[in-house]
Write a protein that holds these residues in place. Structure first.
Motif, PDB file in Angstrom:
ATOM      1  N   TYR A   1      40.904  48.043  44.566  1.00 40.48           N
ATOM      2  CA  TYR A   1      40.720  47.193  43.192  1.00 40.48           C
ATOM      3  C   TYR A   1      41.113  48.279  41.913  1.00 40.48           C
ATOM      4  O   TYR A   1      41.561  47.587  41.154  1.00 40.48           O
TER       5      TYR A   1
ATOM      6  N   ASP B   1      41.343  41.034  36.394  1.00 41.35           N
ATOM      7  CA  ASP B   1      41.342  40.075  37.479  1.00 41.35           C
ATOM      8  C   ASP B   1      42.273  38.821  37.454  1.00 41.35           C
ATOM      9  O   ASP B   1      43.037  38.729  38.536  1.00 41.35           O
TER      10      ASP B   1
ATOM     11  N   GLU C   1      42.712  38.822  41.362  1.00 37.49           N
ATOM     12  CA  GLU C   1      41.401  39.487  42.110  1.00 37.49           C
ATOM     13  C   GLU C   1      40.009  39.023  41.628  1.00 37.49           C
ATOM     14  O   GLU C   1      40.161  38.200  40.388  1.00 37.49           O
TER      15      GLU C   1
END
Length: 188
Positions: A29, A161, A166
Motif C-alpha cells: 500500500y 485509493d 485500492e
C-alpha cells in the motif's frame, strides 16, 4: 542477482541498508505496485548472508507504517532470529502531509498508539533500541499534540485509493473516516 552478491563479498565489510516502510499489504500500500513476496525474499536473502554483510533496515515511519507497526515489529524479530548483527534506523516522514503522523485523525491516532505499544512489547533486543526510542517519541507526540490537518490525511488517502484502485480499510482493518455517534448529534 548472484553476480552482484559475489562482487560485494570481495569487500572487507558491506553495510547493506534496506529501505522498508511496512510489511505485507502495508508495504504494498505504501509503495504502490510493490510485490511484498519479492521484497521479503530479497531481504531474507541478504539478511542470511553473514560474513562481510552487515544488514540494516531503514524505516521511513509514515502514518501508514504506524497503523501496522506490530506486524513490522514481528518481521524485525524474525530477521534478528536469523542474524543477530542486523540493526535498524527509524525516522519519521515530515512530508508529504499525508505521510506525517501528526495529521492522523484522533481515531487513527488511537490505533497508531496501540500498534506502537504492541511493537515495543515485541521488539525485545538492543539492536532495535533506536527504533524503540523513535516510536516512544512519536507516541508522546500523538498523545500530546492535536492533529493540524486530519481532513488532509483523509482526503489525500481517499484520492490515492481512487487512482490506485485500492481501499485503505482493506489494508488496515479500520475505517478511514471516524464513525459518527448519533447520540452526540444535536439539533438546533
Amino acid at each position: 542477482n548472484p553476480k552482484f552478491t559475489k562482487r560485494l563479498e570481495k569487500f572487507p565489510k558491506v553495510i547493506f541498508n534496506m529501505s522498508v516502510d511496512g510489511v505485507g499489504k502495508t508495504a504494498e500500500y505504501i509503495r504502490h505496485k510493490t510485490d511484498w513476496n519479492t521484497v521479503e525474499k530479497n531481504i531474507l536473502h541478504f539478511n542470511s548472508l553473514g560474513g562481510v554483510f552487515s544488514p540494516c533496515v531503514n524505516i521511513a515511519i509514515s502514518s501508514y507504517t504506524l497503523l501496522d507497526m506490530s506486524n513490522f515489529a514481528t518481521f524485525l524479530m524474525k530477521l534478528y532470529e536469523d542474524n543477530n548483527d542486523i540493526s535498524t534506523k527509524g525516522y519519521y516522514c515530515h512530508g508529504p502531509e499525508v505521510a506525517n503522523f501528526r495529521n492522523l485523525p484522533q481515531h487513527l491516532r488511537l490505533k497508531a498508539i496501540d500498534e506502537i505499544d504492541k511493537a515495543i512489547e515485541i521488539i525485545i533486543v538492543p539492536n532495535y533500541d533506536s527504533l524503540i526510542n523513535e516510536l516512544s517519541r512519536i507516541k508522546f507526540i500523538l498523545q500530546t499534540e492535536e492533529a493540524k490537518y486530519p481532513d488532509h490525511f483523509i482526503k489525500r488517502t481517499r484520492y490515492l485509493d481512487s487512482i490506485r484502485n485500492e481501499k485503505f480499510e482493506d489494508v488496515f482493518r479500520i475505517n478511514l473516516e471516524p464513525e459518527i455517534n448519533p447520540a452526540t448529534i444535536t439539533m438546533e
